[in-house]
Write a protein that holds these residues in place. Sequence first.
Motif, PDB file in Angstrom:
ATOM      1  N   GLU A   1       7.585  64.478  48.911  1.00 56.44           N
ATOM      2  CA  GLU A   1       7.330  64.119  50.297  1.00 56.44           C
ATOM      3  C   GLU A   1       6.368  65.117  50.952  1.00 56.44           C
ATOM      4  O   GLU A   1       5.428  64.726  51.658  1.00 56.44           O
ATOM      5  CB  GLU A   1       8.640  64.084  51.080  1.00 56.44           C
ATOM      6  N   VAL A   2       6.583  66.401  50.688  1.00 53.47           N
ATOM      7  CA  VAL A   2       5.736  67.421  51.291  1.00 53.47           C
ATOM      8  C   VAL A   2       4.311  67.342  50.740  1.00 53.47           C
ATOM      9  O   VAL A   2       3.337  67.558  51.469  1.00 53.47           O
ATOM     10  CB  VAL A   2       6.344  68.818  51.065  1.00 53.47           C
ATOM     11  N   THR A   3       4.169  67.012  49.467  1.00 57.86           N
ATOM     12  CA  THR A   3       2.833  66.830  48.899  1.00 57.86           C
ATOM     13  C   THR A   3       2.105  65.683  49.587  1.00 57.86           C
ATOM     14  O   THR A   3       0.895  65.753  49.833  1.00 57.86           O
ATOM     15  CB  THR A   3       2.927  66.560  47.386  1.00 57.86           C
ATOM     16  N   ALA A   4       2.830  64.650  49.931  1.00 57.23           N
ATOM     17  CA  ALA A   4       2.219  63.532  50.656  1.00 57.23           C
ATOM     18  C   ALA A   4       1.698  63.992  52.016  1.00 57.23           C
ATOM     19  O   ALA A   4       0.676  63.497  52.503  1.00 57.23           O
ATOM     20  CB  ALA A   4       3.230  62.406  50.825  1.00 57.23           C
ATOM     21  N   TRP A   5       2.378  64.950  52.628  1.00 55.56           N
ATOM     22  CA  TRP A   5       1.918  65.466  53.917  1.00 55.56           C
ATOM     23  C   TRP A   5       0.585  66.211  53.769  1.00 55.56           C
ATOM     24  O   TRP A   5      -0.256  66.167  54.655  1.00 55.56           O
ATOM     25  CB  TRP A   5       2.963  66.400  54.521  1.00 55.56           C
ATOM     26  N   ILE A   6       0.403  66.897  52.638  1.00 53.24           N
ATOM     27  CA  ILE A   6      -0.884  67.556  52.371  1.00 53.24           C
ATOM     28  C   ILE A   6      -1.995  66.513  52.323  1.00 53.24           C
ATOM     29  O   ILE A   6      -3.061  66.669  52.934  1.00 53.24           O
ATOM     30  CB  ILE A   6      -0.832  68.331  51.043  1.00 53.24           C
ATOM     31  N   LEU A   7      -1.739  65.435  51.590  1.00 52.69           N
ATOM     32  CA  LEU A   7      -2.734  64.372  51.485  1.00 52.69           C
ATOM     33  C   LEU A   7      -3.008  63.739  52.842  1.00 52.69           C
ATOM     34  O   LEU A   7      -4.152  63.394  53.165  1.00 52.69           O
ATOM     35  CB  LEU A   7      -2.262  63.318  50.483  1.00 52.69           C
ATOM     36  N   ASP A   8      -1.968  63.595  53.647  1.00 53.61           N
ATOM     37  CA  ASP A   8      -2.143  63.043  54.990  1.00 53.61           C
ATOM     38  C   ASP A   8      -3.066  63.931  55.820  1.00 53.61           C
ATOM     39  O   ASP A   8      -3.946  63.442  56.535  1.00 53.61           O
ATOM     40  CB  ASP A   8      -0.790  62.919  55.694  1.00 53.61           C
ATOM     41  N   ALA A   9      -2.861  65.240  55.752  1.00 56.14           N
ATOM     42  CA  ALA A   9      -3.679  66.167  56.529  1.00 56.14           C
ATOM     43  C   ALA A   9      -5.133  66.113  56.087  1.00 56.14           C
ATOM     44  O   ALA A   9      -6.049  66.103  56.919  1.00 56.14           O
ATOM     45  CB  ALA A   9      -3.125  67.587  56.394  1.00 56.14           C
ATOM     46  N   CYS A  10      -5.346  66.079  54.778  1.00 54.63           N
ATOM     47  CA  CYS A  10      -6.719  66.017  54.265  1.00 54.63           C
ATOM     48  C   CYS A  10      -7.390  64.699  54.650  1.00 54.63           C
ATOM     49  O   CYS A  10      -8.559  64.680  55.068  1.00 54.63           O
ATOM     50  CB  CYS A  10      -6.714  66.182  52.754  1.00 54.63           C
TER      51      CYS A  10
ATOM     52  N   SER B   1       3.714  74.757  50.791  1.00 52.73           N
ATOM     53  CA  SER B   1       4.392  75.635  49.835  1.00 52.73           C
ATOM     54  C   SER B   1       5.389  76.548  50.541  1.00 52.73           C
ATOM     55  O   SER B   1       6.515  76.757  50.063  1.00 52.73           O
ATOM     56  CB  SER B   1       3.352  76.471  49.081  1.00 52.73           C
ATOM     57  N   ALA B   2       4.984  77.078  51.689  1.00 52.79           N
ATOM     58  CA  ALA B   2       5.892  77.945  52.450  1.00 52.79           C
ATOM     59  C   ALA B   2       7.105  77.176  52.948  1.00 52.79           C
ATOM     60  O   ALA B   2       8.233  77.680  52.923  1.00 52.79           O
ATOM     61  CB  ALA B   2       5.141  78.566  53.622  1.00 52.79           C
ATOM     62  N   LEU B   3       6.879  75.947  53.394  1.00 52.05           N
ATOM     63  CA  LEU B   3       7.986  75.135  53.902  1.00 52.05           C
ATOM     64  C   LEU B   3       9.050  74.935  52.839  1.00 52.05           C
ATOM     65  O   LEU B   3      10.255  75.023  53.116  1.00 52.05           O
ATOM     66  CB  LEU B   3       7.458  73.781  54.391  1.00 52.05           C
ATOM     67  N   LEU B   4       8.620  74.674  51.604  1.00 55.85           N
ATOM     68  CA  LEU B   4       9.582  74.438  50.530  1.00 55.85           C
ATOM     69  C   LEU B   4      10.382  75.686  50.196  1.00 55.85           C
ATOM     70  O   LEU B   4      11.501  75.590  49.682  1.00 55.85           O
ATOM     71  CB  LEU B   4       8.851  73.924  49.292  1.00 55.85           C
ATOM     72  N   LYS B   5       9.840  76.857  50.478  1.00 53.53           N
ATOM     73  CA  LYS B   5      10.597  78.100  50.274  1.00 53.53           C
ATOM     74  C   LYS B   5      11.555  78.359  51.434  1.00 53.53           C
ATOM     75  O   LYS B   5      12.662  78.849  51.238  1.00 53.53           O
ATOM     76  CB  LYS B   5       9.629  79.273  50.131  1.00 53.53           C
ATOM     77  N   LEU B   6      11.112  78.030  52.636  1.00 52.62           N
ATOM     78  CA  LEU B   6      11.901  78.333  53.822  1.00 52.62           C
ATOM     79  C   LEU B   6      12.943  77.267  54.127  1.00 52.62           C
ATOM     80  O   LEU B   6      14.049  77.577  54.586  1.00 52.62           O
ATOM     81  CB  LEU B   6      10.970  78.487  55.029  1.00 52.62           C
ATOM     82  N   GLU B   7      12.589  76.017  53.895  1.00 56.95           N
ATOM     83  CA  GLU B   7      13.477  74.879  54.158  1.00 56.95           C
ATOM     84  C   GLU B   7      13.366  73.919  52.980  1.00 56.95           C
ATOM     85  O   GLU B   7      12.648  72.923  53.041  1.00 56.95           O
ATOM     86  CB  GLU B   7      13.076  74.166  55.460  1.00 56.95           C
ATOM     87  N   PRO B   8      14.035  74.216  51.868  1.00 59.33           N
ATOM     88  CA  PRO B   8      13.875  73.406  50.661  1.00 59.33           C
ATOM     89  C   PRO B   8      14.098  71.920  50.924  1.00 59.33           C
ATOM     90  O   PRO B   8      15.044  71.525  51.604  1.00 59.33           O
ATOM     91  CB  PRO B   8      14.941  73.973  49.718  1.00 59.33           C
ATOM     92  N   GLY B   9      13.191  71.124  50.379  1.00 54.76           N
ATOM     93  CA  GLY B   9      13.269  69.677  50.535  1.00 54.76           C
ATOM     94  C   GLY B   9      12.616  68.991  49.359  1.00 54.76           C
ATOM     95  O   GLY B   9      12.462  69.590  48.282  1.00 54.76           O
ATOM     96  N   ASP B  10      12.211  67.765  49.557  1.00 56.17           N
ATOM     97  CA  ASP B  10      11.603  66.975  48.498  1.00 56.17           C
ATOM     98  C   ASP B  10      10.131  67.353  48.365  1.00 56.17           C
ATOM     99  O   ASP B  10       9.330  67.074  49.260  1.00 56.17           O
ATOM    100  CB  ASP B  10      11.733  65.490  48.846  1.00 56.17           C
ATOM    101  N   PRO B  11       9.715  67.985  47.249  1.00 58.09           N
ATOM    102  CA  PRO B  11       8.317  68.386  47.111  1.00 58.09           C
ATOM    103  C   PRO B  11       7.353  67.208  47.072  1.00 58.09           C
ATOM    104  O   PRO B  11       6.184  67.359  47.449  1.00 58.09           O
ATOM    105  CB  PRO B  11       8.298  69.170  45.789  1.00 58.09           C
TER     106      PRO B  11
END
Length: 216
Positions: free
Chosen positions: A163-172, A151-161
């Motif tokens: 793709e970033v959501t997939a990174w959450i799933l990857d971490a879990c 969530s912080a990344l999307l505020k600081l360096e806006p990108g494709d949400p």
Amino acid sequence: MSALAMLLADARLPSGGHAYSAGMEPALAGGMPPVEARALMLARARTTSLVEAGTAVVARNAVLAQAPLMPVQSAWAARTPAPSVRTASSAQARGYLRLADRLWPAATVFANLPERPCRAVVLGAIAAVADLPAADLVRLTIYDDAATAASALLKLEPGDPVEVTAWILDACADVEPRVAALAALTDPADIPAAGAPHSELWASAHARLTKRLFRA
């Protein structure tokens, strides 16, 4: 996962989690290229998130066994050497305590926590009072760190949400094989001690900045 776990994992919960970046802003401010954000999230899942999850589980079991929580708090502090990280965790803990006082006003455990408890100890106490299973608590802690960073990344360096959501799933998914072992912890000495010294250095430098969006 239980409804309580989903509530605690919801960024809209007004407990102060929105004020933290799970190390993302300190890393970017310290010179980490945004392209390495996914790698940071994975690294935290394998290190600091395991410390947090293990601490929460041991705190939960201590409350259920009516054992003192100070050894759990001390074990967490020994694994979290950066003062700025400890301070940020205590601030988050206060937010969760406000929620706990509202939802479980009759629970005495929250009045008997160590002085300035960390967020993981408070989460463990909440899990004990609310009958949240240990495995759910582990997954909640891992997810929350990754989702906060995303969530912080999307505020600081806006990108494709997406793709970033997939990174959450990857971490879990990356630490899922460790959930059962973490959920079985009872001894503070067995809390994982996987450190992230570079992340802590970034956090220490970040705490001295005057222009920032997030506390840590």
